[in-house]
Design a protein around this motif. Structure first.
Motif, PDB file in Angstrom:
ATOM      1  N   VAL A  28       0.529  -0.615  -0.161  1.00 12.05           N
ATOM      2  CA  VAL A  28      -0.011   0.345  -0.017  1.00 12.05           C
ATOM      3  C   VAL A  28       0.842   1.518  -0.049  1.00 12.05           C
ATOM      4  O   VAL A  28       1.999   1.385   0.608  1.00 12.05           O
ATOM      5  N   PRO A  29       0.957   2.188  -0.992  1.00 13.18           N
ATOM      6  CA  PRO A  29       1.644   3.355  -0.905  1.00 13.18           C
ATOM      7  C   PRO A  29       0.922   4.759   0.601  1.00 13.18           C
ATOM      8  O   PRO A  29       0.141   4.276   0.871  1.00 13.18           O
ATOM      9  N   ARG A  33       0.954  14.758  -0.366  1.00  9.77           N
ATOM     10  CA  ARG A  33       0.593  13.157  -0.484  1.00  9.77           C
ATOM     11  C   ARG A  33      -0.352  13.467  -2.006  1.00  9.77           C
ATOM     12  O   ARG A  33      -1.948  14.413  -1.911  1.00  9.77           O
ATOM     13  N   ASP A  34      -0.433  12.347  -2.882  1.00 10.29           N
ATOM     14  CA  ASP A  34      -0.739  12.668  -4.042  1.00 10.29           C
ATOM     15  C   ASP A  34      -1.794  11.412  -3.809  1.00 10.29           C
ATOM     16  O   ASP A  34      -2.058  10.579  -2.817  1.00 10.29           O
ATOM     17  N   ARG A  82      -4.938  10.233  -5.227  1.00 10.28           N
ATOM     18  CA  ARG A  82      -5.750   9.134  -5.898  1.00 10.28           C
ATOM     19  C   ARG A  82      -5.352   8.144  -5.643  1.00 10.28           C
ATOM     20  O   ARG A  82      -5.784   7.573  -6.389  1.00 10.28           O
ATOM     21  N   THR A  83      -4.229   7.400  -4.755  1.00  6.82           N
ATOM     22  CA  THR A  83      -3.927   5.908  -3.931  1.00  6.82           C
ATOM     23  C   THR A  83      -5.056   5.942  -3.469  1.00  6.82           C
ATOM     24  O   THR A  83      -5.293   4.806  -3.019  1.00  6.82           O
ATOM     25  N   ASP A  85      -9.706  10.978  -7.245  1.00  8.69           N
ATOM     26  CA  ASP A  85      -9.213  10.762  -8.787  1.00  8.69           C
ATOM     27  C   ASP A  85      -8.504  12.299  -9.112  1.00  8.69           C
ATOM     28  O   ASP A  85      -8.111  12.617  -9.979  1.00  8.69           O
TER      29      ASP A  85
END
Length: 355
Positions: free
Chosen positions: A12-13, A323-324, A326-327, A332
């Protein structure tokens, strides 16, 4: 753990940057630590030549922290008393979650998990051979727990930041208990709110972390709390020597720093409100009770991926990591930003708002 399911489980990211030249807004650990931690850690090294177990001081401090009795008092058959004996020390909050799922999830079990939320819930359930059933985070408490072998609640939820409605959560907990569905409650960010813990409630396993409030992710200290039959399962399954001696000493010290906790809550609440007001002029920003904000950066020429990439690049050009998001399931066009110290938050606002 189910060996047959390991091949289907992915990593998991997470947030957290290893680039020391960047100010890290991608992880949610407090950038401030209680004074005296280094001395406590160094002082514990002398005792690290022996195996550590029992952790009586740590368990007593943790019990006080979540509102249980600090002494190892007995509880009745319904598990209505909560005390230090019900505190299970773990190497961080994730270890508490793994232990919780390990004693409640069997192969083939379906378990309710919120979405978007911490991705490790689904992963840990799969590692036990279970099947995570994703439900919108703001609809989970309306589900019938009788249809599931377990349920997970994160409060405040990560990454959305909202605190579960106490009345709805209590009603859901009662429904879970009535049908024998174990409820795992992740309270990793609850100490930023002042809301009461569910530690000690029958049918509930609470997972707590010292990472977030006390800014010590590398120490790996946390705990689980369960009473009655769930408490017995946790005590039976817990690994020996779950904490290092320095981690136990630092954890005990931090859990007793009540003034530090209060000052941190005040700082985070004030800065969070200031940041949300500034960012809301350009982006969609979710209300939050946690030390972070979920930001919808919108569409860039109807391309949400391009919008996110542009914001990530703008932050990095400003020497910041964010933090992106989208993960996370169901997101989205979002990023998540931590609430840090005022001067650091000013840098974030400058970068994201082109000031």
């Amino acid at each position: 753990m189910d060996p047959d399911g390991l091949s289907d489980v992915e990593r998991v990211p997470h947030g957290g940057s290893d680039d020391r030249h960047l100010v890290d807004f991608s992880a949610n650990a407090n950038p401030v630590r209680p004074a005296g931690v280094a001395d406590v850690y160094e002082g514990a090294l002398a005792d690290a030549t022996r195996y550590a177990d029992g952790f009586d001081d740590f368990r007593a401090a943790a019990a006080d922290y979540v509102g249980c009795e600090s002494d190892d008092v007995a509880y009745d058959s319904d598990g209505v008393e909560c005390s230090a004996v019900d505190v299970i020390p773990t190497a961080g909050g994730l270890a508490a979650l793994r232990l919780a799922f390990g004693v409640t999830v069997a192969p083939g079990d379906q378990v309710l998990v919120p979405e978007p939320s911490f991705g490790e819930y689904a992963r840990e359930i799969r590692l036990q051979g279970g099947e995570p059933v994703g439900v919108a985070h703001d609809e989970l408490l309306d589900r019938d727990p009788a249809d599931y072998a377990g349920a997970v609640v994160c409060t405040p939820n990560n990454p959305t930041g909202e605190l579960a409605d106490p009345n709805a959560l209590d009603a859901f907990r009662e429904r879970c208990r009535a049908v024998g569905t174990p409820l795992v409650v992740d309270e990793a960010f609850l100490d930023f709110t002042g809301a009461p813990s569910l530690a000690g409630e029958p049918g509930v396993i609470v997972a707590r972390s010292l990472t977030k409030m006390f800014g010590l992710p590398g120490i790996r200290a946390g705990f689980a709390v369960g009473v009655g039959d769930l408490g017995e399962r946790l005590r039976t399954a817990r690994p020996p020597w779950a904490l290092s001696t320095p981690a136990a000493a630092v954890g005990t010290y931090c859990l007793r720093r009540t003034e530090f906790v209060e000052r941190t809550r005040e700082r985070v609440a004030g800065e969070r409100a200031r940041m949300r007001e500034a960012l809301s002029g350009r982006y969609g920003v979710a209300p939050s009770e946690a030390p972070f904000l979920l930001v919808d950066v919108g569409d860039e020429r109807d391309d949400p991926d391009a919008a996110v990439e542009a914001v990530l690049a703008r932050a990095r050009d400003g020497g910041l990591a964010i933090r992106d998001a989208r993960t996370f399931a169901r997101l989205d066009s979002h990023v998540r930003v931590a609430v840090r110290r005022p001067h650091e938050n000013d840098r974030l606002l400058d970068a994201l708002l082109d000031r």
